[in-house]
Write a protein that holds these residues in place. Structure first.
Motif, PDB file in Angstrom:
ATOM      1  N   CYS A   1       0.836  -1.206   0.000  1.00  0.00           N
ATOM      2  CA  CYS A   1       0.000   0.000   0.000  1.00  0.00           C
ATOM      3  C   CYS A   1       0.869   1.255   0.000  1.00  0.00           C
ATOM      4  O   CYS A   1       0.614   2.196  -0.747  1.00  0.00           O
ATOM      5  CB  CYS A   1      -0.918  -0.016   1.221  1.00  0.00           C
ATOM      6  N   ILE A   2       1.912   1.254   0.827  1.00  0.00           N
ATOM      7  CA  ILE A   2       2.833   2.395   0.877  1.00  0.00           C
ATOM      8  C   ILE A   2       3.506   2.592  -0.482  1.00  0.00           C
ATOM      9  O   ILE A   2       3.631   3.724  -0.976  1.00  0.00           O
ATOM     10  CB  ILE A   2       3.897   2.178   1.974  1.00  0.00           C
ATOM     11  N   GLY A   3       3.924   1.494  -1.107  1.00  0.00           N
ATOM     12  CA  GLY A   3       4.584   1.586  -2.410  1.00  0.00           C
ATOM     13  C   GLY A   3       3.685   2.171  -3.474  1.00  0.00           C
ATOM     14  O   GLY A   3       4.108   3.039  -4.255  1.00  0.00           O
ATOM     15  N   VAL A   4       2.429   1.728  -3.500  1.00  0.00           N
ATOM     16  CA  VAL A   4       1.473   2.227  -4.499  1.00  0.00           C
ATOM     17  C   VAL A   4       1.230   3.718  -4.311  1.00  0.00           C
ATOM     18  O   VAL A   4       1.249   4.498  -5.268  1.00  0.00           O
ATOM     19  CB  VAL A   4       0.147   1.447  -4.418  1.00  0.00           C
ATOM     20  N   TRP A   5       1.024   4.133  -3.059  1.00  0.00           N
ATOM     21  CA  TRP A   5       0.718   5.539  -2.822  1.00  0.00           C
ATOM     22  C   TRP A   5       1.945   6.438  -2.994  1.00  0.00           C
ATOM     23  O   TRP A   5       1.822   7.588  -3.399  1.00  0.00           O
ATOM     24  CB  TRP A   5       0.070   5.729  -1.445  1.00  0.00           C
ATOM     25  N   PHE A   6       3.112   5.921  -2.730  1.00  0.00           N
ATOM     26  CA  PHE A   6       4.337   6.685  -2.993  1.00  0.00           C
ATOM     27  C   PHE A   6       4.500   6.898  -4.495  1.00  0.00           C
ATOM     28  O   PHE A   6       4.817   8.003  -4.945  1.00  0.00           O
ATOM     29  CB  PHE A   6       5.554   5.949  -2.436  1.00  0.00           C
ATOM     30  N   ALA A   7       4.270   5.841  -5.266  1.00  0.00           N
ATOM     31  CA  ALA A   7       4.367   5.956  -6.724  1.00  0.00           C
ATOM     32  C   ALA A   7       3.337   6.942  -7.263  1.00  0.00           C
ATOM     33  O   ALA A   7       3.623   7.737  -8.167  1.00  0.00           O
ATOM     34  CB  ALA A   7       4.180   4.579  -7.365  1.00  0.00           C
ATOM     35  N   LEU A   8       2.142   6.906  -6.683  1.00  0.00           N
ATOM     36  CA  LEU A   8       1.091   7.830  -7.098  1.00  0.00           C
ATOM     37  C   LEU A   8       1.487   9.277  -6.795  1.00  0.00           C
ATOM     38  O   LEU A   8       1.315  10.176  -7.633  1.00  0.00           O
ATOM     39  CB  LEU A   8      -0.217   7.484  -6.385  1.00  0.00           C
ATOM     40  N   ALA A   9       2.031   9.506  -5.599  1.00  0.00           N
ATOM     41  CA  ALA A   9       2.442  10.854  -5.211  1.00  0.00           C
ATOM     42  C   ALA A   9       3.551  11.379  -6.113  1.00  0.00           C
ATOM     43  O   ALA A   9       3.522  12.547  -6.543  1.00  0.00           O
ATOM     44  CB  ALA A   9       2.899  10.862  -3.751  1.00  0.00           C
TER      45      ALA A   9
ATOM     46  N   GLY B   1       4.168  10.380  -9.176  1.00  0.00           N
ATOM     47  CA  GLY B   1       3.593  10.588 -10.501  1.00  0.00           C
ATOM     48  C   GLY B   1       2.848  11.901 -10.609  1.00  0.00           C
ATOM     49  O   GLY B   1       2.980  12.628 -11.609  1.00  0.00           O
ATOM     50  N   ILE B   2       2.067  12.242  -9.591  1.00  0.00           N
ATOM     51  CA  ILE B   2       1.332  13.507  -9.605  1.00  0.00           C
ATOM     52  C   ILE B   2       2.295  14.685  -9.528  1.00  0.00           C
ATOM     53  O   ILE B   2       2.143  15.682 -10.239  1.00  0.00           O
ATOM     54  CB  ILE B   2       0.322  13.550  -8.447  1.00  0.00           C
ATOM     55  N   ALA B   3       3.313  14.579  -8.674  1.00  0.00           N
ATOM     56  CA  ALA B   3       4.291  15.665  -8.531  1.00  0.00           C
ATOM     57  C   ALA B   3       5.029  15.914  -9.838  1.00  0.00           C
ATOM     58  O   ALA B   3       5.244  17.068 -10.233  1.00  0.00           O
ATOM     59  CB  ALA B   3       5.280  15.331  -7.416  1.00  0.00           C
ATOM     60  N   GLU B   4       5.410  14.839 -10.527  1.00  0.00           N
ATOM     61  CA  GLU B   4       6.149  14.985 -11.776  1.00  0.00           C
ATOM     62  C   GLU B   4       5.278  15.546 -12.903  1.00  0.00           C
ATOM     63  O   GLU B   4       5.804  16.119 -13.865  1.00  0.00           O
ATOM     64  CB  GLU B   4       6.735  13.640 -12.197  1.00  0.00           C
TER      65      GLU B   4
ATOM     66  N   SER C   1      -7.937  25.837  -6.486  1.00  0.00           N
ATOM     67  CA  SER C   1      -7.362  25.167  -7.648  1.00  0.00           C
ATOM     68  C   SER C   1      -7.700  23.683  -7.685  1.00  0.00           C
ATOM     69  O   SER C   1      -7.998  23.059  -6.660  1.00  0.00           O
ATOM     70  CB  SER C   1      -5.848  25.335  -7.659  1.00  0.00           C
ATOM     71  N   PHE C   2      -7.637  23.132  -8.874  1.00  0.00           N
ATOM     72  CA  PHE C   2      -7.898  21.703  -9.068  1.00  0.00           C
ATOM     73  C   PHE C   2      -6.856  20.850  -8.364  1.00  0.00           C
ATOM     74  O   PHE C   2      -7.191  19.839  -7.740  1.00  0.00           O
ATOM     75  CB  PHE C   2      -7.925  21.378 -10.568  1.00  0.00           C
ATOM     76  N   ILE C   3      -5.610  21.238  -8.462  1.00  0.00           N
ATOM     77  CA  ILE C   3      -4.539  20.444  -7.864  1.00  0.00           C
ATOM     78  C   ILE C   3      -4.655  20.409  -6.341  1.00  0.00           C
ATOM     79  O   ILE C   3      -4.378  19.404  -5.701  1.00  0.00           O
ATOM     80  CB  ILE C   3      -3.141  20.963  -8.298  1.00  0.00           C
ATOM     81  N   ARG C   4      -5.123  21.520  -5.759  1.00  0.00           N
ATOM     82  CA  ARG C   4      -5.364  21.557  -4.316  1.00  0.00           C
ATOM     83  C   ARG C   4      -6.484  20.598  -3.941  1.00  0.00           C
ATOM     84  O   ARG C   4      -6.397  19.860  -2.959  1.00  0.00           O
ATOM     85  CB  ARG C   4      -5.714  22.989  -3.898  1.00  0.00           C
ATOM     86  N   TRP C   5      -7.558  20.611  -4.749  1.00  0.00           N
ATOM     87  CA  TRP C   5      -8.662  19.690  -4.495  1.00  0.00           C
ATOM     88  C   TRP C   5      -8.189  18.246  -4.618  1.00  0.00           C
ATOM     89  O   TRP C   5      -8.485  17.411  -3.759  1.00  0.00           O
ATOM     90  CB  TRP C   5      -9.799  19.942  -5.492  1.00  0.00           C
ATOM     91  N   LEU C   6      -7.445  17.950  -5.683  1.00  0.00           N
ATOM     92  CA  LEU C   6      -7.023  16.579  -5.951  1.00  0.00           C
ATOM     93  C   LEU C   6      -6.163  16.015  -4.825  1.00  0.00           C
ATOM     94  O   LEU C   6      -6.375  14.881  -4.378  1.00  0.00           O
ATOM     95  CB  LEU C   6      -6.240  16.542  -7.269  1.00  0.00           C
ATOM     96  N   LEU C   7      -5.216  16.805  -4.342  1.00  0.00           N
ATOM     97  CA  LEU C   7      -4.250  16.306  -3.364  1.00  0.00           C
ATOM     98  C   LEU C   7      -4.695  16.462  -1.915  1.00  0.00           C
ATOM     99  O   LEU C   7      -4.218  15.744  -1.040  1.00  0.00           O
ATOM    100  CB  LEU C   7      -2.905  17.011  -3.553  1.00  0.00           C
TER     101      LEU C   7
END
Length: 204
Positions: free
Chosen positions: A129-137, A139-142, A172-178
């Motif tokens: 779970c940690i790995g998936v969410w780290f990858a997601l974070a 990916g969004i940051a990049e 902003s959308f990015i604020r809502w998303l994260l």
């Protein structure tokens, strides 16, 4: 507290769980919403004929607030995004909306959690779970710049962070998303469930 009820009693158990969560959250939420609507500035400005006022945003936003879904969708209105559309205190209830999303997801997780009967397997699930969410974070940051541009194109200027201007950040959308949306936070909920399952297994 509810894992056995939800998994063993099926639809009836899920119904008991949802009703218990609803009864815990909704009465106080409704009271805060009513106070904010009746004694807030938006209604008085509207009755006084002052312009511009926020009453149209409030009317559009109310169905989302009444159904606990105001954090589930990104919706730019005339003056603010959906999360900030109603009153002064009510915007803080975005977390209740996100929590409500987790509660509706819980019956689907409960059955899977009970299949984790060994601490070692539960720890592996937590690491996954940690790995998936780290990858997601990551990916969004990049891709934050591309996401920002997409949001401006689809939702308008309110959805974007233009030249890093802080004044548009909250709407902003990015604020809502994260921050506000339950989709980027559901990993926290899953981790909490896994942590509880690990604790129960170690106590057995």
């Amino acid at each position: 507290n509810y894992r056995i009820i939800v998994t063993e009693h099926r639809l009836a158990g899920i119904g008991w769980f949802i009703w218990a969560r609803f009864a815990r959250l909704y009465p106080l939420f409704f009271l805060i919403l009513a106070i904010d609507l009746l004694f807030g500035r938006d209604l008085y400005k509207h009755l006084a004929g002052e312009t511009p006022n926020n009453i149209h945003d409030v009317v559009r936003a109310l169905p989302y607030y009444m159904t606990f879904t105001q954090s589930w969708v990104y919706l730019p209105l005339e003056r603010n995004s959906l999360v900030y559309a109603v009153g002064v205190a009510t915007p803080l209830t975005w977390s209740i909306s996100t929590e409500w999303f987790f509660y509706l997801c819980y019956p689907f997780f409960a059955g899977l959690l009970l299949k984790l009967r060994r601490p070692s397997v539960t720890v592996l699930a937590m690491l996954a779970c940690i790995g998936v969410w780290f990858a997601l974070a990551v990916g969004i940051a990049e891709n934050a710049r591309a996401i920002n541009q997409w949001a401006i194109i689809h939702y308008g200027e309110m959805a974007g962070i233009v030249d890093g201007h802080v004044g548009t950040l909250q709407d902003s959308f990015i604020r809502w998303l994260l921050y506000f949306s339950p989709y980027a936070r559901v990993g926290e909920f899953i981790m909490g469930c896994l942590t509880c399952q690990l604790y129960l297994l170690m106590q057995a």
